[in-house]
Design a protein around this motif. Structure first.
Motif, short mmCIF file in Angstrom:
data_model
loop_
_atom_site.label_atom_id
_atom_site.label_comp_id
_atom_site.label_asym_id
_atom_site.label_seq_id
_atom_site.Cartn_x
_atom_site.Cartn_y
_atom_site.Cartn_z
N MET A 49 9.48 10.13 -4.53
CA MET A 49 9.42 9.12 -3.47
C MET A 49 8.06 8.42 -3.50
O MET A 49 7.04 9.04 -3.79
N THR A 50 8.07 7.13 -3.20
CA THR A 50 6.85 6.33 -3.13
C THR A 50 6.81 5.61 -1.80
O THR A 50 7.81 5.00 -1.38
N LEU A 51 5.68 5.68 -1.12
CA LEU A 51 5.47 4.95 0.12
C LEU A 51 4.44 3.85 -0.12
O LEU A 51 3.32 4.13 -0.54
N SER A 52 4.85 2.61 0.12
CA SER A 52 3.99 1.46 -0.13
C SER A 52 3.44 0.89 1.17
O SER A 52 4.18 0.74 2.15
N THR A 53 2.15 0.57 1.18
CA THR A 53 1.50 0.04 2.38
C THR A 53 0.45 -1.00 2.00
O THR A 53 -0.16 -0.91 0.94
N VAL A 54 0.25 -2.00 2.87
CA VAL A 54 -0.86 -2.93 2.67
C VAL A 54 -2.12 -2.37 3.31
O VAL A 54 -3.21 -2.92 3.14
N GLY A 55 -1.96 -1.27 4.04
CA GLY A 55 -3.11 -0.62 4.67
C GLY A 55 -3.18 -0.89 6.16
O GLY A 55 -3.15 -2.04 6.60
N VAL A 56 -3.24 0.19 6.93
CA VAL A 56 -3.42 0.13 8.38
C VAL A 56 -4.56 1.07 8.70
O VAL A 56 -4.53 2.24 8.31
N PRO A 57 -5.61 0.60 9.39
CA PRO A 57 -6.79 1.44 9.61
C PRO A 57 -6.45 2.83 10.15
O PRO A 57 -5.73 2.96 11.14
N VAL A 108 21.25 9.74 -5.55
CA VAL A 108 20.00 8.98 -5.62
C VAL A 108 18.92 9.92 -6.14
O VAL A 108 18.80 11.07 -5.70
N SER A 109 18.13 9.44 -7.10
CA SER A 109 17.08 10.27 -7.68
C SER A 109 15.69 9.88 -7.19
O SER A 109 14.80 10.73 -7.13
N HIS A 110 15.49 8.60 -6.85
CA HIS A 110 14.17 8.12 -6.45
C HIS A 110 14.29 7.19 -5.24
O HIS A 110 15.28 6.48 -5.08
N ILE A 111 13.26 7.22 -4.41
CA ILE A 111 13.20 6.37 -3.21
C ILE A 111 11.85 5.69 -3.15
O ILE A 111 10.81 6.33 -3.37
N VAL A 112 11.86 4.39 -2.88
CA VAL A 112 10.61 3.65 -2.68
C VAL A 112 10.65 2.97 -1.32
O VAL A 112 11.59 2.25 -1.00
N PHE A 113 9.64 3.23 -0.50
CA PHE A 113 9.50 2.54 0.77
C PHE A 113 8.80 1.22 0.50
O PHE A 113 7.62 1.04 0.78
N MET A 114 9.55 0.28 -0.07
CA MET A 114 9.02 -1.01 -0.45
C MET A 114 9.91 -2.14 0.05
O MET A 114 9.80 -3.28 -0.41
N GLY A 115 10.81 -1.83 0.96
CA GLY A 115 11.68 -2.84 1.52
C GLY A 115 11.02 -3.56 2.68
O GLY A 115 9.80 -3.72 2.73
N MET A 116 11.82 -3.99 3.63
CA MET A 116 11.29 -4.71 4.78
C MET A 116 10.38 -3.81 5.62
O MET A 116 10.72 -2.66 5.90
#
Length: 346
Positions: A191-199, A155-163
Motif C-alpha cells: 500500500m502507498t499513501l500519497s500526500t502533498v503534506g499537512v503540517p 487486489v494486490s496493491h492499493i495506492v491512496f492517490m485518488g480524490m
C-alpha cells in the motif's frame, strides 16, 4: 427471534470481527453469526444482510435495511490499456472516483479518501472542483472490494492517490489501511499513501508504525515554484516539509518516495533536477517522475521525452534514485491528477 429495530448510521463494513460479533449478539443472535457476517462482508461480497443466505430468512428480512456500507456503481469506463475507472455513488448521493489498474502480475486500486479535495493544486482536476467531505472507513474499503469483485481477482496493491488529501482524513485513512490489511488480507507493504503534506501529520503517521510506503508530492524544486502550484505550501514551506520527512525516516526506518509532476517549461529543466537533488542529498528516498497528464482546466503542457531524459540523467548523475511513472488510463481521464467525478448523481 429478536425483533430489535436496526440502529441508525452503523455501516457494518469497516468493522472488525470482534465488533461485528458484538453487534450480532446485541441483536439476539448467537456468537458464531459474527464470523459468518465477517466472512460475507469481506470475502463474499455481501451488499445487504439479505444476501447472507446462511442467516435465517426471517432475520434477514427483519434487518434488510441495516446499512452494510456498500456504494452503488454510477458509471464504469474501460480505457484501451484495460484500466477501469469507476464512479461510485455514496449513500448521500455524492460521487467519487476509483481506478482499477491491472498488469500481468498485479491488480492495483487507486482509492479516494475525500469527496473532492481542499488542497487546490493548480494542475489537478480534483482540486478544481472544491471539497465536500471526508470519506468514512467503509467508503474507502468499499472501493477496493468493488474493484476486486468487478475484476474477479484479488487486489494486490492499493495506492491512496485518488480524490482528496489522505492526511486531512488521517483517522479514517489509517483505520481503512488496517481494515484492508487485517480483514481484506492485503499486505501493508503493498500500500502507498500519497500526500502533498499537512503540517504535523507526517510525524503523526510515523507514530502509527504502519508498513505502507509514504509518497510525498513535491512537484517543485523550490518554495517559490511550489507555492505557485500548491497553495497550501504557504503554510508548509518546503524546508519544513523535508525536515518532517527526514524525521519520518528516522522514526520508521522506511524510505520516502517523492513524487514530482513534470510540467513543460516550468519545473522540467536540468537546473530544477539539480536543485531537487540538493534537497535530497543523504536522504533515504526515491523520486517518481510523472509526466503531466492534461486537464481541461489548466494550460500546463506535458514535457518532451528529451526533457524527461535530461531530468533523469541529472538526478542519476547526482546519485538520486529515480523512476519515470507513466500513468495509465490517460484517455479516459483516469490518470494521476485527472480524477474529477465528472458524472454527477442522476
Amino acid at each position: 427471534m429478536a425483533t430489535h429495530q436496526p440502529r441508525a448510521a452503523l455501516p457494518l463494513l469497516g468493522q472488525s470481527l470482534e465488533a461485528l460479533t458484538e453487534w450480532v449478539q446485541a441483536q439476539g443472535q448467537p456468537t458464531y453469526r459474527g464470523k459468518q457476517l465477517y466472512q460475507w462482508l469481506y470475502h463474499q461480497g455481501a451488499r445487504s444482510l439479505s444476501d447472507i443466505t446462511v442467516f435465517p430468512k426471517a432475520w434477514r428480512q427483519a434487518w434488510e435495511h441495516v446499512d452494510v456500507g456498500r456504494s452503488a456503481l454510477h458509471h464504469r469506463v474501460v480505457a484501451s490499456d484495460d484500466t477501469v475507472k469507476y464512479l461510485l455513488r455514496l449513500a448521500d448521493g455524492q460521487i467519487i472516483e476509483t481506478v482499477g489498474i491491472p498488469s500481468a502480475k498485479r491488480l492495483t486500486v487507486c482509492v479516494s479518501s475525500q469527496v473532492g479535495c481542499p488542497m487546490a493544486c493548480d494542475f489537478c482536476a480534483t482540486g478544481k472542483g472544491g471539497f465536500v467531505r471526508n470519506l468514512g472507513i467503509h467508503e474507502i474499503v468499499d472501493q477496493v472490494l468493488t474493484v476486486q469483485e468487478d475484476f474477479g481477482q484479488r487486489v494486490s496493491h492499493i495506492v491512496f492517490m485518488g480524490m482528496g488529501e489522505p492526511l486531512l482524513n488521517s483517522a479514517n485513512a489509517v483505520a481503512a489501511i488496517r481494515c484492508l490489511n487485517q480483514d481484506v488480507g492485503i499486505g501493508q507493504r503493498a500500500m502507498t499513501l500519497s500526500t502533498v503534506g499537512v503540517p504535523g501529520r507526517i510525524r503523526a503517521l510515523a507514530a502509527e508504525q504502519l508498513q505502507v510506503t509514504l509518497a510525498v508530492s513535491l512537484h517543485a524544486s523550490n518554495q517559490t515554484q511550489r507555492l505557485q502550484l500548491i497553495p497550501s505550501a504557504g503554510a508548509y514551506p518546503l524546508s519544513v516539509l523535508l525536515d518532517e520527512c527526514r524525521e519520518y525516516v528516522q522514526l520508521t526506518g522506511r524510505r520516502v518516495t517523492f513524487e514530482y509532476i513534470l510540467l513543460a517549461g516550468l519545473n522540467d529543466q536540468p537546473a530544477n533536477a539539480a536543485e531537487l537533488a540538493q534537497h535530497l542529498r543523504g536522504f533515504q528516498s526515491h523520486v517518481n517522475l510523472i509526466p503531466y497528464n492534461p486537464i481541461d482546466e489548466a494550460d500546463y503542457q506535458r514535457p518532451s521525452e528529451a526533457s524527461i531524459r535530461a531530468f533523469v540523467a541529472e538526478l542519476e548523475a547526482r546519485r538520486i534514485a529515480v523512476t519515470v511513472r507513466y500513468s495509465r488510463g490517460l484517455e479516459e481521464n483516469a490518470a494521476c491528477g485527472q480524477l474529477r467525478a465528472s458524472r454527477r448523481p442522476s
